[in-house]
Design a protein around this motif. Structure first.
Motif, PDB file in Angstrom:
ATOM      1  N   HIS A  38       9.771  -4.218  15.162  1.00 11.53           N
ATOM      2  CA  HIS A  38      10.900  -4.520  14.263  1.00 11.53           C
ATOM      3  C   HIS A  38      10.476  -4.327  12.801  1.00 11.53           C
ATOM      4  O   HIS A  38      11.200  -3.708  12.005  1.00 11.53           O
ATOM      5  N   CYS A  39       9.300  -4.820  12.453  1.00  9.96           N
ATOM      6  CA  CYS A  39       8.804  -4.698  11.064  1.00  9.96           C
ATOM      7  C   CYS A  39       8.555  -3.235  10.695  1.00  9.96           C
ATOM      8  O   CYS A  39       8.884  -2.799   9.589  1.00  9.96           O
ATOM      9  N   LEU A  40       7.960  -2.500  11.621  1.00  5.70           N
ATOM     10  CA  LEU A  40       7.634  -1.097  11.344  1.00  5.70           C
ATOM     11  C   LEU A  40       8.901  -0.299  11.077  1.00  5.70           C
ATOM     12  O   LEU A  40       8.990   0.495  10.133  1.00  5.70           O
ATOM     13  N   ARG A  41       9.882  -0.531  11.924  1.00  3.38           N
ATOM     14  CA  ARG A  41      11.149   0.193  11.765  1.00  3.38           C
ATOM     15  C   ARG A  41      11.790  -0.108  10.417  1.00  3.38           C
ATOM     16  O   ARG A  41      12.316   0.773   9.754  1.00  3.38           O
ATOM     17  N   LYS A  42      11.738  -1.401  10.044  1.00  4.66           N
ATOM     18  CA  LYS A  42      12.367  -1.825   8.785  1.00  4.66           C
ATOM     19  C   LYS A  42      11.789  -1.053   7.591  1.00  4.66           C
ATOM     20  O   LYS A  42      12.489  -0.742   6.643  1.00  4.66           O
ATOM     21  N   LEU A  43      10.485  -0.761   7.677  1.00  2.58           N
ATOM     22  CA  LEU A  43       9.847  -0.055   6.560  1.00  2.58           C
ATOM     23  C   LEU A  43       9.743   1.447   6.805  1.00  2.58           C
ATOM     24  O   LEU A  43       9.000   2.153   6.113  1.00  2.58           O
ATOM     25  N   PRO A 554      -3.407  -3.422  -6.429  1.00  9.16           N
ATOM     26  CA  PRO A 554      -2.616  -4.517  -5.853  1.00  9.16           C
ATOM     27  C   PRO A 554      -1.410  -3.967  -5.111  1.00  9.16           C
ATOM     28  O   PRO A 554      -0.702  -3.101  -5.637  1.00  9.16           O
ATOM     29  N   PRO A 555      -1.180  -4.392  -3.924  1.00  6.06           N
ATOM     30  CA  PRO A 555      -0.076  -3.833  -3.137  1.00  6.06           C
ATOM     31  C   PRO A 555       1.260  -4.454  -3.518  1.00  6.06           C
ATOM     32  O   PRO A 555       1.305  -5.517  -4.123  1.00  6.06           O
ATOM     33  N   LYS A 556       2.305  -3.771  -3.125  1.00  3.15           N
ATOM     34  CA  LYS A 556       3.642  -4.337  -3.281  1.00  3.15           C
ATOM     35  C   LYS A 556       3.864  -5.327  -2.131  1.00  3.15           C
ATOM     36  O   LYS A 556       3.561  -5.001  -0.973  1.00  3.15           O
ATOM     37  N   ILE A 557       4.360  -6.507  -2.481  1.00  2.33           N
ATOM     38  CA  ILE A 557       4.612  -7.508  -1.434  1.00  2.33           C
ATOM     39  C   ILE A 557       5.989  -7.234  -0.840  1.00  2.33           C
ATOM     40  O   ILE A 557       6.999  -7.263  -1.539  1.00  2.33           O
ATOM     41  N   ARG A 558       6.022  -6.947   0.425  1.00  2.00           N
ATOM     42  CA  ARG A 558       7.296  -6.665   1.086  1.00  2.00           C
ATOM     43  C   ARG A 558       7.542  -7.763   2.127  1.00  2.00           C
ATOM     44  O   ARG A 558       8.111  -8.800   1.827  1.00  2.00           O
ATOM     45  N   ASN A 559       7.023  -7.540   3.354  1.00  4.72           N
ATOM     46  CA  ASN A 559       7.272  -8.513   4.432  1.00  4.72           C
ATOM     47  C   ASN A 559       6.525  -9.833   4.263  1.00  4.72           C
ATOM     48  O   ASN A 559       6.894 -10.829   4.868  1.00  4.72           O
ATOM     49  N   THR A 560       5.451  -9.829   3.480  1.00  6.06           N
ATOM     50  CA  THR A 560       4.640 -11.058   3.404  1.00  6.06           C
ATOM     51  C   THR A 560       5.144 -12.045   2.356  1.00  6.06           C
ATOM     52  O   THR A 560       4.511 -13.069   2.133  1.00  6.06           O
TER      53      THR A 560
END
Ligand code: N01
Length: 585
Positions: A38-43, A554-560
């Motif tokens: 589900h998470c992979l698809r969302k991104l 620094p990464p972009k915070i998405r799902n976390t």
């Protein structure tokens, strides 16, 4: 026999074994694999999930033995990523039975249209890192040969059944079953003479139900377990409404608990209480029932003297319930209370008061042999029609061992882990670039709420993958020194808990020949989550990212985002850990 639950799914459309390429291959369609997909698809990642079973649900797909149910309260044992899902689903009981949890898994698969990217009835047999292409090549028992940049193992912590190789097992003329691989069509035990081997959580749930059906039931016990009454009941509509009124807040509070599960606990020391106060506290907790019993005091898993008080309380309950004193003695553990995973039951000890139920001790004289008509212990033959192995699992690492996983320089994971699993944060392992595991050894996993642990891992991974895509990176891999430091930390923290002192599946001691290493991270879920956040916020500190234009940015915070909350130090401060006052159940 087909499933009674509508789990049949069309095979995914693209099944070209030669050329299929994915961003991510996920192994397993239990709660971990489903949420990962589900998470992979969302991104926007392309993904294929391979699942050995005929449907989703993992543990709850396979463990269909009589009496199987969850011992974490239903309203907490569910996904938390979508409040709409939380609001629309209703559990019927305080502790959900297996069929209802499987219904829930199927509902989730339907609601988020997951099945189209899951290939069922397909077991991954090998996965190999190709140095030239920097991709994983994945093979299945159905002839698939696909490649992916990332390989995610969502294989579960307790899914490789332990089937002891009893002498003569092939000679038995009746049926032999394992609780973790129970036939989907069910088993009619009425009028049968049944043997059950093992007295862990699965057996303790199954025994009272099997005793209702069988003509006779003989329980073969190697070591007794502590078990607490579940006090299961229909889910109180008022409780449901109260939780649903602000489910996200309830989830957030749970995530700040060492176990990721919200329940009443008393941080005081058992040793500061008088015997009368302790008795009252234990009695009230016993009456409430379930795993929170272990939260009656804050030091029960840290101070042996404190633990002795709860262990003796539990043994008194056994003596009071079981009429035959010899059976009561056999059922009474003499080790640390809660050292092995605490069991939760409905009518377990009472079952031994029934005339057709017998307990056989195999602690000193093991099961010698299985013969055509039954089992032989200490020279005595026990004639039975059915043998049920409730003998547990090759925990934490067993499911990895079933797949040939080969990293850099031909190193296999089995070889790398031969002295015990080694990971960085339970997420990844050096020598295996772009290889990740959901609730892997070295993460809180089985010591925390499994579904919360799964969500936190999948959210972290998908943010990591998205970051790599952002910077055009090819591989990510833990630095060996950081991995070694994490393994040392996991071992160090384990020593503060009495849990590290006994022979349990947490340390691999349930199966002869396995290395003895405390596998899950016992430092508490919020502390662990905080550490994962910090690693991410520092541009994946402790990992080497290769091939990207900007490294360790620094990464972009998405799902976390929902995990990036300040740690509430009052509940589980490092000082509290040092003072050994962390109630971990
Ligand atoms: O397995 P176990 P389980 N001869 O390993 C015995 C979760 N779970 O399937 O203790 C004779 O606990 C073994 O003896 P010993 C939960 O986390 C959750 O019951 O090793 N006996 C032991 O008694 C749980 O902890 C839920 O000496 C042999 C038993 O078999 C985990 O799964 C429900 C033997 C195995 O007990 C595993 O539970 C069910 C041999 N050769 C499970 N080999 C809920 O949510 C093994 N044994 C409620």
């Amino acid at each position: 026999m087909p499933d009674t639950i509508p789990t049949a799914a069309p095979k995914p459309a693209s099944r070209d074994p030669g050329t299929a390429r994915f961003d991510v291959v996920v192994v397993g369609a239990g709660f971990g694999g489903m949420y990962m997909l589900h998470c992979l698809r969302k991104l926007g990642f392309s993904a294929r999930v391979y699942e050995a079973g005929g449907g989703v649900g993992g543990t709850w797909y396979w463990n269909r033995y009589p009496g199987a149910r969850c011992d974490v309260e239903s309203m907490q044992y569910s996904y938390s990523f979508d409040d709409a899902l939380d609001q629309e689903w209703s559990w019927s009981e305080k502790y959900s039975p297996q069929p209802e949890i499987l219904d829930y898994a199927n509902h989730v698969a339907d609601r988020y249209e997951l099945r189209q990217d899951i290939q069922f009835d397909t077991r991954v047999t090998a996965t190999t890192f190709d140095e030239a292409t920097q991709r994983w090549s994945v093979e299945t028992d159905q002839g698939d040969r696909v490649s992916a940049q990332f390989c995610v193992m969502a294989v579960g912590c307790l899914s490789a059944a332990n089937r002891p190789d009893f002498a003569g097992i092939g000679d038995f003329q009746g049926q032999i079953y394992h609780t973790g691989e129970w036939p989907h069509e069910g088993v009619d035990l009425s009028g049968k003479r049944v043997a059950i081997i093992g007295t862990g959580s699965s057996a303790i749930q199954a025994i009272p139900i099997i005793a209702e059906q069988a003509k006779s039931l003989t329980v073969f016990q190697r070591s007794p377990s502590y078990t607490v009454p579940a006090r299961n009941a229909k889910l109180d509509p008022e409780v449901e409404a109260a939780v649903k009124a602000d489910y996200p807040e309830f989830r957030a509070k749970a995530r700040m608990r060492p176990t990721g599960v919200y329940f009443l606990f008393n941080a005081e020391s058992a040793l500061d209480a008088t015997p009368e106060e302790r008795e009252q506290q234990y009695e009230e907790s016993w009456v409430r029932g379930g795993l929170p019993f272990l939260g009656a005091y804050g030091d029960l898993l840290f101070e042996k003297e404190a633990n002795d008080t709860i262990a003796e309380f539990a043994r008194r309950k056994i003596r009071k319930t079981v009429k035959d004193p010899a059976t009561a003695t056999l059922l009474s553990p003499d080790n640390v209370f809660g050292c092995k995973r605490l069991c939760v039951d409905t009518g377990y000890y009472e079952t031994y008061n029934q005339p057709h139920v017998r307990l056989v001790d195999v602690s000193k004289a093991p099961i010698e042999q299985i013969i055509r008509t039954g089992l032989v212990v200490n020279g005595e033959e026990h004639e039975v029609d059915v043998i049920i192995c409730a003998t547990g699992f090759a925990a934490m690492t067993g499911s990895f061992e079933k797949i040939k996983i080969t990293g850099r320089d031909g190193l296999t994971l089995t070889k790398k882990w031969e002295a015990g699993p080694r990971t960085y944060l339970g997420l990844s392992t050096n020598g295996f670039p772009n290889f990740f595991m959901i609730t892997g050894p070295g993460s809180p996993s089985v010591l925390a709420s499994m579904i919360q642990s799964i969500e936190q891992h999948a959210d972290w991974m998908v943010d990591c993958f998205a970051h790599m895509r952002d910077i055009g990176a090819k591989t990510i891999e833990p630095v060996l020194q950081d991995e070694n430091d994490w393994v040392d930390h996991v071992n160090e923290v384990a020593k503060i808990s009495l849990r590290s002192t006994c022979s349990s599946w947490y340390v691999g001691a349930n199966i002869p020949g396995r290395p003895r290493v405390f596998m899950p991270y016992i430092g508490g879920f919020p502390i662990y989550v905080d550490r994962c956040n910090k690693v991410m916020d520092k541009g994946f500190e402790g990992f080497v990212i290769d091939g990207g234009e900007v490294r360790n940015a620094p990464p972009k915070i998405r799902n976390t985002e929902r995990w990036h909350v300040p740690l509430k130090m009052d509940i589980i401060s490092p000082a509290a850990i040092a003072a050994k006052r962390v109630p971990i159940v």
